[in-house]
Write a protein that holds these residues in place. Structure first.
Motif, mmCIF file in Angstrom:
data_model
loop_
_atom_site.group_PDB
_atom_site.id
_atom_site.type_symbol
_atom_site.label_atom_id
_atom_site.label_comp_id
_atom_site.label_asym_id
_atom_site.label_seq_id
_atom_site.Cartn_x
_atom_site.Cartn_y
_atom_site.Cartn_z
ATOM 1 N N PRO A 1 0.826 -1.213 0.000
ATOM 2 C CA PRO A 1 0.000 0.000 0.000
ATOM 3 C C PRO A 1 0.855 1.256 0.000
ATOM 4 O O PRO A 1 1.967 1.278 0.545
ATOM 5 N N ILE A 2 0.352 2.294 -0.631
ATOM 6 C CA ILE A 2 1.031 3.589 -0.683
ATOM 7 C C ILE A 2 0.230 4.576 0.161
ATOM 8 O O ILE A 2 -0.968 4.770 -0.058
ATOM 9 N N THR A 3 0.859 5.177 1.136
ATOM 10 C CA THR A 3 0.220 6.147 2.013
ATOM 11 C C THR A 3 0.574 7.551 1.545
ATOM 12 O O THR A 3 1.750 7.886 1.387
ATOM 13 N N LEU A 4 -0.446 8.371 1.282
ATOM 14 C CA LEU A 4 -0.232 9.742 0.865
ATOM 15 C C LEU A 4 -0.198 10.642 2.094
ATOM 16 O O LEU A 4 -1.130 10.668 2.895
ATOM 17 N N LEU A 5 0.892 11.371 2.240
ATOM 18 C CA LEU A 5 1.032 12.251 3.400
ATOM 19 C C LEU A 5 -0.031 13.329 3.419
ATOM 20 O O LEU A 5 -0.467 13.768 4.475
ATOM 21 N N LYS A 6 -0.463 13.796 2.229
ATOM 22 C CA LYS A 6 -1.459 14.856 2.179
ATOM 23 C C LYS A 6 -2.770 14.395 2.800
ATOM 24 O O LYS A 6 -3.478 15.176 3.439
ATOM 25 N N VAL A 7 -3.110 13.106 2.629
ATOM 26 C CA VAL A 7 -4.344 12.585 3.206
ATOM 27 C C VAL A 7 -4.249 12.583 4.723
ATOM 28 O O VAL A 7 -5.193 12.971 5.430
ATOM 29 N N ILE A 8 -3.107 12.178 5.257
ATOM 30 C CA ILE A 8 -2.915 12.171 6.707
ATOM 31 C C ILE A 8 -2.979 13.596 7.243
ATOM 32 O O ILE A 8 -3.587 13.867 8.289
ATOM 33 N N ARG A 9 -2.369 14.525 6.529
ATOM 34 C CA ARG A 9 -2.395 15.920 6.963
ATOM 35 C C ARG A 9 -3.822 16.450 6.990
ATOM 36 O O ARG A 9 -4.235 17.117 7.949
ATOM 37 N N LYS A 10 -4.602 16.166 5.947
ATOM 38 C CA LYS A 10 -5.972 16.662 5.908
ATOM 39 C C LYS A 10 -6.811 16.051 7.020
ATOM 40 O O LYS A 10 -7.665 16.733 7.616
ATOM 41 N N VAL B 1 -5.747 17.868 10.217
ATOM 42 C CA VAL B 1 -6.246 19.249 10.243
ATOM 43 C C VAL B 1 -7.759 19.260 10.433
ATOM 44 O O VAL B 1 -8.296 20.132 11.135
ATOM 45 N N LYS B 2 -8.474 18.302 9.842
ATOM 46 C CA LYS B 2 -9.915 18.217 10.022
ATOM 47 C C LYS B 2 -10.269 17.962 11.482
ATOM 48 O O LYS B 2 -11.201 18.577 12.031
ATOM 49 N N LEU B 3 -9.517 17.076 12.118
ATOM 50 C CA LEU B 3 -9.748 16.808 13.540
ATOM 51 C C LEU B 3 -9.480 18.054 14.376
ATOM 52 O O LEU B 3 -10.260 18.400 15.279
ATOM 53 N N PHE B 4 -8.398 18.744 14.061
ATOM 54 C CA PHE B 4 -8.061 19.971 14.782
ATOM 55 C C PHE B 4 -9.132 21.036 14.556
ATOM 56 O O PHE B 4 -9.541 21.751 15.489
ATOM 57 N N TYR B 5 -9.616 21.147 13.329
ATOM 58 C CA TYR B 5 -10.653 22.132 13.007
ATOM 59 C C TYR B 5 -11.945 21.842 13.775
ATOM 60 O O TYR B 5 -12.590 22.761 14.292
ATOM 61 N N ASN B 6 -12.345 20.584 13.840
ATOM 62 C CA ASN B 6 -13.577 20.227 14.548
ATOM 63 C C ASN B 6 -13.504 20.643 16.013
ATOM 64 O O ASN B 6 -14.471 21.199 16.566
#
Length: 534
Positions: A10-19, A22-27
């Motif tokens: 599997p390939i993990t995209l760092l941008k997905v983890i960042r989003k 950030v979504k958790l932080f925003y909530n």
């Protein structure tokens, strides 16, 4: 052939983890800011529960009030060039410190937009990378909230220095009113970077423009004066069709070196767009009617040569065009005949695709057991009633006060001594022009044909009782023709009930002269009580 799970890397995209982070932080952050009521400027976006429905109905109420009272109204829509890209990170830090955000949280937020580099994809390949110095990413989850925090100091100053705003004053339902509903003062309506300044005079609008220019200069934000939109009912009428630009004189300071700006106003018959919804300063619905017809004709023209089945056309109409029309007609009521005429081209297209005869009765197309084409008129009634429920049960104090104001205005204009929400028959008023121009009244009247109702028991304890004392409403004991002819006179004297025209003994009707004498005495007594005691 499927590969075994052990052979998949599997390939993990760092941008997905960042989003996701950030979504958790925003909530967490947005919930805390909403609970503590941190924003003071009144931006309708950025936090949970924010909706563009509230500023849209507010602007509709302002225009409706200005037409009802012949009040001067100035509306100026500003255009901010590349709002997110112009955010200065240093000023953003100050804005975050202003709301007392923890230092660690500020550092985390700023780190999302520092030490970044971009490349541009062109037809000839990628450009060399360059460093991004200012701005926040428009696609970032937290960016809308950051912009609201960033612009809040400006909105707070405008709110605190509210000079000559537009004021919605609840009418006095009786000559001896003791219930006082606070006035609603409005000088700006902002949703994200869509900023609209509102005033009752040109001079105060100039004062607000001076403040905004200073803020834009301080924060390196560019305002495109050429795209400003000005609408006013106080501009002098010209003998020619040309509309002359209006000059706004600005206050010069160390932050503002622009002495004046010129804005060409729209004519009083033109319509303007606010958050995607079209308005007219005189409350005319003609432009919206033509726009809806044009949208339906364009839809039918585009799909006519396409190789689509009737069900596919119906699906596109129900899922794509109807939501678009619904949004644009949020504060516009059209009659069933107007909606029927506007959608004529769509019905013809569906019959053509289904190989139906053109003489086929149209109601068959709307049957859910058949094609299930949405009836625009019925759908709009559902949407307007739903918006009325949301307005009546809003948790925002501002919208609650606005709802009470609109109900009291309906009572005063139509001489209804009870809450308009409890009226079962609107046929007496439905043909009046003042009724057709009142969005809330039309919505309440359309709710009568539905199984839904709004009751006083559903509202908070702060909701006032709008029932006036008396018996036998005048509209129920007068012929419709006589009531409409006497409406202005009765309204001026605050006459709602037959009991107001009967002698205390109940034996006879008092003369009009005697009533006028008693009415004038009541007004003088009311003025005497309102004067300050020496």
């Amino acid at each position: 052939m499927a590969l075994p799970i052990e052979n998949i890397c599997p390939i993990t995209l760092l941008k997905v983890i960042r989003k996701a982070f950030v979504k958790l932080f925003y909530n967490r952050l947005s919930t805390a800011l909403a609970a503590q009521n941190v924003r003071k400027g009144g931006n309708f976006a950025g936090l949970p529960g924010g909706t563009c429905r509230d500023p849209i109905i507010t602007l509709e109420s302002i225009i409706h009030d200005a037409n009802h009272n012949n009040s001067p109204l100035w509306i100026l829509s500003q255009d901010i060039s590349k709002a997110f890209d112009s955010v200065n990170l240093t000023m953003l830090k100050f804005a975050l410190e202003r709301i007392r955000l923890p230092a660690t949280a500020i550092t985390l937020i700023l780190s999302l937009f520092m030490n970044r580099s971009n490349r541009v994809f062109t037809a000839h390949g990628e450009t060399s990378s360059y460093r991004v110095r200012i701005g926040i990413d428009q696609g970032e989850v937290i960016s809308p909230l950051l912009w609201v925090i960033y612009i809040d100091p400006l909105l707070t100053v405008l709110k605190n220095e509210m000079l000559d705003p537009y004021v919605l004053r609840s009418p006095s339902l009786t000559s001896t009113d003791t219930v006082s509903i606070p006035d609603i003062s409005i000088n700006n309506l902002v949703f994200m970077d869509d900023s609209t300044l509102i005033s009752s005079s040109k001079a105060r609008l100039e004062h607000m423009l001076s403040i905004t220019e200073e803020f834009y200069s301080l924060n390196n934000t560019s305002a495109n004066h050429q795209k400003y939109v000005l609408i006013s009912n106080s501009l002098p009428l010209t003998t020619t069709s040309a509309v002359l630009p209006v000059k706004f004189h600005l206050s010069l300071s160390s932050l503002n070196d622009i002495p004046s700006i010129f804005v060409t106003p729209l004519s009083i018959t033109s319509s303007f767009r606010f958050l995607g919804v079209w308005f007219n300063i005189k409350g005319s619905r003609d432009f919206v009617k033509r726009q809806i017809t044009s949208e339906c004709n364009s839809f039918a023209t585009t799909l006519h040569p396409a190789k689509l089945s009737a069900k596919q056309v119906v699906y596109l109409y129900n899922s794509v065009l109807i939501p678009k029309l619904e949004y644009r007609m949020q504060v516009t009521h059209l009659s069933a005949s107007d909606c029927y005429a506007a959608t004529r081209s769509v019905r013809s297209l569906v019959k053509h695709k289904a190989n139906f005869s053109r003489s086929l009765p149209n109601p068959i197309l709307y049957l859910s057991q058949a094609l299930g084409l949405i009836n625009l008129s019925s759908h709009l009634i559902q949407c307007h009633v739903n918006n009325l429920f949301l307005m009546a049960n809003s948790s925002t104090p501002f919208i609650q006060r606005l709802f009470i104001y609109r109900l009291m205005l309906i009572q005063f204009r139509f001489l209804i001594p009870i809450s308009p929400l409890t009226v079962d028959d609107w046929s007496l008023w439905s043909n009046m022009n003042i009724f057709k121009c009142d969005y809330i009244a039309c919505t309440i009247a359309s709710m009568v044909s539905t199984p839904f109702c709004l009751q006083h028991a559903h509202f908070s304890s702060a909701f006032p009782d709008l029932t006036l004392p008396g018996h036998t409403p005048l509209y129920s004991c007068m012929s419709p023709h006589v009531f409409k002819a006497c409406l202005k006179v009765l309204r001026k004297r605050h006459l709602y009930y037959l009991s107001q025209l009967i002698a205390p003994s109940g034996s006879h009707l008092i003369s009009w002269t005697a009533y006028r004498t008693a009415y004038i005495a009541q007004l003088e007594d009311k003025r005497g009580r309102s004067l300050p005691h020496k």
